[in-house]
Design an enzyme around this catalytic site. Structure first.
Site, PDB file in Angstrom:
ATOM      1  N   LEU A  58       0.886  -1.157   0.000  1.00  0.00           N
ATOM      2  CA  LEU A  58       0.000   0.000   0.000  1.00  0.00           C
ATOM      3  C   LEU A  58       0.926   1.209   0.000  1.00  0.00           C
ATOM      4  O   LEU A  58       1.807   1.327   0.858  1.00  0.00           O
ATOM      5  CB  LEU A  58      -0.911  -0.023   1.229  1.00  0.00           C
ATOM      6  CG  LEU A  58      -2.063   0.970   1.270  1.00  0.00           C
ATOM      7  CD1 LEU A  58      -3.004   0.781   0.066  1.00  0.00           C
ATOM      8  CD2 LEU A  58      -2.858   0.822   2.554  1.00  0.00           C
ATOM      9  N   ASP A  59       0.765   2.087  -0.979  1.00  0.00           N
ATOM     10  CA  ASP A  59       1.670   3.221  -1.130  1.00  0.00           C
ATOM     11  C   ASP A  59       1.765   4.057   0.134  1.00  0.00           C
ATOM     12  O   ASP A  59       0.814   4.131   0.922  1.00  0.00           O
ATOM     13  CB  ASP A  59       1.217   4.125  -2.285  1.00  0.00           C
ATOM     14  CG  ASP A  59       1.352   3.452  -3.636  1.00  0.00           C
ATOM     15  OD1 ASP A  59       2.236   2.599  -3.790  1.00  0.00           O
ATOM     16  OD2 ASP A  59       0.564   3.790  -4.534  1.00  0.00           O
ATOM     17  N   ARG A  60       2.890   4.712   0.289  1.00  0.00           N
ATOM     18  CA  ARG A  60       3.146   5.555   1.463  1.00  0.00           C
ATOM     19  C   ARG A  60       2.058   6.615   1.649  1.00  0.00           C
ATOM     20  O   ARG A  60       1.660   6.922   2.765  1.00  0.00           O
ATOM     21  CB  ARG A  60       4.519   6.206   1.286  1.00  0.00           C
ATOM     22  CG  ARG A  60       4.926   7.121   2.395  1.00  0.00           C
ATOM     23  CD  ARG A  60       6.307   7.674   2.119  1.00  0.00           C
ATOM     24  NE  ARG A  60       6.655   8.699   3.085  1.00  0.00           N
ATOM     25  CZ  ARG A  60       7.701   9.479   2.960  1.00  0.00           C
ATOM     26  NH1 ARG A  60       8.522   9.338   1.940  1.00  0.00           N
ATOM     27  NH2 ARG A  60       7.945  10.391   3.861  1.00  0.00           N
TER      28      ARG A  60
ATOM     29  N   SER B  84      -1.032   6.411   0.731  1.00  0.00           N
ATOM     30  CA  SER B  84      -2.360   5.803   0.842  1.00  0.00           C
ATOM     31  C   SER B  84      -2.540   5.281   2.259  1.00  0.00           C
ATOM     32  O   SER B  84      -1.574   5.038   2.969  1.00  0.00           O
ATOM     33  CB  SER B  84      -2.510   4.654  -0.163  1.00  0.00           C
ATOM     34  OG  SER B  84      -2.392   5.152  -1.479  1.00  0.00           O
TER      35      SER B  84
END
Length: 191
Positions: free
Chosen positions: A45-47, A49
């Protein structure tokens, strides 16, 4: 004992346990929230997000959840600039042409602001002249920054992105920065 947990990842946290970036400005990682030996994220999960991550110490389970060949549904709440019309939603549902090709069809709908939503730190930037709205998107593929690229491609850049569901698991009742142990799912039978 085998571990299987769900975690509500806050904004600006890396979805890994160590930061291989610059030593000058260490970034927050999962280790600031989870102190269990041997568990690893089942997917990323992107930073920038927020939301649901599943972690386990079972390599086969981790692969089953994370591997795109299993096409496990992932549902996101995206706060976007503007209010998408039916054409924009239809484009998201049909598939959007991105630089790396056409996305698979997705479920997409306008939604009210999610209930019980925690405050993000820092808050999103707000422009008084541009309204914002929420879209619920369910995907069965996982390209890099896919939701953000899809919403931008239909003219509604994402301001805030929260993953609320992976397969049968959801964020329900889990505060930002918290985790809880779950019963391990049944393993698929061989044969």
């Amino acid at each position: 004992m085998s571990w299987f947990i769900r975690f509500n990842k806050p904004f600006d946290v890396l979805s890994q346990f160590t930061d291989k970036g610059s030593d000058d400005s260490p970034r927050r990682t999962l280790s600031a929230f989870i102190d269990l030996p041997g568990v690893y994220p089942a997917g990323r999960l992107d930073r920038d997000s927020e939301g649901l991550m599943l972690l386990t110490d079972d390599g086969r389970l981790q692969a089953r959840i994370a591997d795109p060949k299993h096409k496990m549904a992932k549902t996101y709440w995206a706060q976007v600039e503007g209010i998408p019309d039916q054409a924009a939603l239809a484009a998201l549902q049909k598939g959007v042409e991105l630089k790396d090709g056409l996305t698979r069809p997705a479920r997409a709908r306008l939604m009210d602001t999610p209930e019980g939503l925690w405050q993000r730190s820092p808050p999103i930037r707000v422009r008084k002249s541009v309204p914002d709205s929420w879209i619920e998107l369910t995907l069965r593929e996982g390209r890099n920054r896919q939701v953000r690229r899809m919403t931008a491609a239909v003219g509604h850049p994402t301001l805030r992105l929260i993953r609320c569901r992976i397969g049968d698991w959801s964020l329900d009742g889990l505060a930002s920065g918290r985790w809880e142990a779950l019963p391990p799912p049944d393993r698929p039978r061989r044969g």
